[in-house]
Write a protein that holds these residues in place. Structure first.
Motif, PDB file in Angstrom:
ATOM      1  N   THR A  70      23.240  18.783   1.024  1.00  0.00           N
ATOM      2  CA  THR A  70      24.556  18.974   0.872  1.00  0.00           C
ATOM      3  C   THR A  70      25.218  19.260   2.508  1.00  0.00           C
ATOM      4  OG1 THR A  70      24.734  19.971  -1.305  1.00  0.00           O
ATOM      5  CG2 THR A  70      26.642  20.742   0.305  1.00  0.00           C
ATOM      6  N   ASP A 149      28.106  14.706  -4.801  1.00  0.00           N
ATOM      7  CA  ASP A 149      26.829  15.904  -4.910  1.00  0.00           C
ATOM      8  C   ASP A 149      26.645  16.114  -6.229  1.00  0.00           C
ATOM      9  OD1 ASP A 149      25.253  17.584  -3.798  1.00  0.00           O
ATOM     10  OD2 ASP A 149      26.279  18.577  -2.348  1.00  0.00           O
ATOM     11  N   GLU A 150      25.108  16.509  -6.275  1.00  0.00           N
ATOM     12  CA  GLU A 150      24.728  16.783  -7.686  1.00  0.00           C
ATOM     13  C   GLU A 150      25.150  15.903  -8.799  1.00  0.00           C
ATOM     14  OE1 GLU A 150      24.277  20.889  -8.381  1.00  0.00           O
ATOM     15  OE2 GLU A 150      24.556  21.689  -6.621  1.00  0.00           O
ATOM     16  N   ARG A 254      17.949  27.537   1.692  1.00  0.00           N
ATOM     17  CA  ARG A 254      18.747  28.426   0.897  1.00  0.00           C
ATOM     18  C   ARG A 254      18.249  29.843   0.667  1.00  0.00           C
ATOM     19  NH1 ARG A 254      20.301  25.974  -3.062  1.00  0.00           N
ATOM     20  NH2 ARG A 254      21.749  24.727  -2.319  1.00  0.00           N
TER      21      ARG A 254
HETATM   22 MG   LIG Z   1      23.377  20.676  -2.377  1.00  0.00          MG
END
Ligand SMILES: [Mg+2]
Ligand SMILES: Nc1ncnc2c1ncn2[C@@H]1O[C@H](COP(=O)(O)OP(=O)(O)OP(=O)(O)O)[C@@H](O)[C@H]1O
Length: 399
Positions: A70, A149-150, A254
């Motif tokens: 992302t 995205d996703e 993350r």
């Molecule tokens: Mg992502």
């Protein structure tokens, strides 16, 4: 009194200089260890700034949780649109998260709203609304780079149509000017199996892979982000390396950043000007469950239902493991409760594999015990309580 309390709180020292730079939504300017992916994207999409309208490049960005897909796409999109602008080209970059906008209509609406002011959306179909967008671009000689995205969520919910829709728009304009280019982001390639051959081959041309980060790479990422977010001297290299080592098992940036942020919170709570290793360990054991919340919320719906089935069975049985058969039966019951059509056994098997690969479930063959040879399913580093809280109470997947 309130004034005094607040002022007193504000006067306390904090390890943070700008906390927001550690939060998941912040897109750093510098994406270390993703140079190769950025270079590939630039090669694929260079036509958009060199001879816009002559073709519609497409790319798939592929990789596991927290590896920068992302972040890279957003940074690339906004930078390319900046560079286009310098050449007098208006290239709109729109990033749609299909986890949030789960139908073709919602995606198109998000695109329209992102750059067309006061667009009337009531009473239009997705097709009509998108025609409107294309005409808007046409009239102004502008271009659109779209990221889905996703993307799995879009396909799981509504079949292949949405992707067919966008690839067709992109490809169709044989003689006309190409207005739309596409980036598609996914954790794996399973979604491709649901697409038609033509959509698949149209997308598969450019596959950009993102590997898990090594501990050393995570250390470099953390150092860079810590420089932006923390006061100087708030953390030393050893403590950063500890975080990197812990997160290195997953390769997930993350998770690493969340650990750093929470460790900082612990330091602040103890009025410590420095984040110590013990703050990291506290953050690890107390706050971050093995599987971060976002990982659960970003799972496809039927994987969430499968996971909930495992949680419910283990809650009832108080056992460490349950069998595949038990889980599948419970999955069907939960689907009914959620008003969802249960998927076939092969799909269900796939969900279990995906959850296992994501480190959420443990699946292994039983020994020679009473149950004979069967696959046993247990939970990885996450509690039943956490699963129910996130999926049922917060995400409301059962409605
Ligand atoms: Mg992502
Ligand atoms: N190379 C990098 N340098 C700095 N920060 C990074 C880098 N890669 C990822 N991050 C940060 O890590 C976090 C997770 O990255 P990102 O959201 O891009 O992951 P993702 O691959 O999209 O994961 P998911 O599949 O879960 O959506 C974000 O806060 C992002 O800014």
């Amino acid at each position: 009194m309130a004034y005094g309390i607040i002022e007193h709180e504000l006067a306390k020292p904090s390890v943070f200089k700008d906390e927001s730079r550690l939060l998941p939504d912040y897109v750093p300017l510098n994406l270390v260890h993703r140079e190769q992916q950025l270079r590939s994207l630039a090669r694929i999409f260079r036509v958009l700034v060199e001879s816009p309208g002559t073709s519609s490049p497409k790319a798939i960005l592929l990789g596991p949780v927290g590896v920068g897909k992302t972040a890279v796409s957003k940074r690339f999109g906004s930078t390319l649109s900046e560079l286009a602008k310098r050449r007098g080209i208006t290239l709109r970059y729109v990033h749609v998260n299909c986890h949030k906008d789960r139908s073709l209509f919602l995606v198109v609406k998000r695109i329209a709203q992102s750059f067309i002011p006061n667009i009337p959306e009531r009473g239009y179909s997705a097709q009509e609304l998108f025609d409107f967008v294309l005409r808007y671009l046409e009239d102004r000689s502008e271009y659109l780079l779209l990221t889905l995205d996703e993307v799995d969520f879009l396909i799981n919910v509504s079949g292949e149509d949405p992707l067919y829709f966008f690839t067709r728009v992109a490809d169709e304009s044989l003689n006309a000017v190409h207005r739309l280019s596409l980036m598609v982001i996914s954790r794996d390639l399973n979604f491709l199996s649901k697409l038609s051959e033509s959509t698949r081959s149209s997308l598969l041309h450019n596959l950009i892979k993102f590997e898990k980060y090594t501990a050393q790479q995570l250390f470099n990422i953390l150092s860079e982000r810590a420089r932006e977010a923390l006061r100087s001297g708030a953390i030393d290299d050893d403590t950063l390396m500890l975080i990197a080592d812990i997160a290195g098992r997953r390769g997930d940036a993350r998770y690493a950043l969340e650990l750093l942020w929470r460790a900082g919170k612990y330091a602040d709570a103890e009025f410590s000007a420095v984040i110590h290793p013990e703050h990291v360990r506290k953050a690890l054991s107390e706050v971050v469950p093995g599987v971060p919340r976002e990982v659960l919320t970003s799972l496809p719906l039927h994987e969430q239902l499968t996971l909930l089935a495992v949680a419910r069975i283990l809650k009832r049985s108080k056992a460490a493991y349950s069998t595949m058969g038990e889980v599948e039966r419970e999955y069907r019951a939960i689907c009914e409760q959620a008003g969802e059509e249960p998927r076939k056994h092969t799909k269900f098997w796939e969900y279990i594999q995906n959850l296992k690969n994501a480190g959420i479930l443990i699946a292994r063959l039983s020994g020679q015990g009473i149950r004979g040879k069967t696959t046993l399913i247990g939970l990885g580093e996450i509690s039943i309580e956490a699963i129910e809280r996130v999926l049922v109470k917060e995400e409301k997947i059962l409605g």
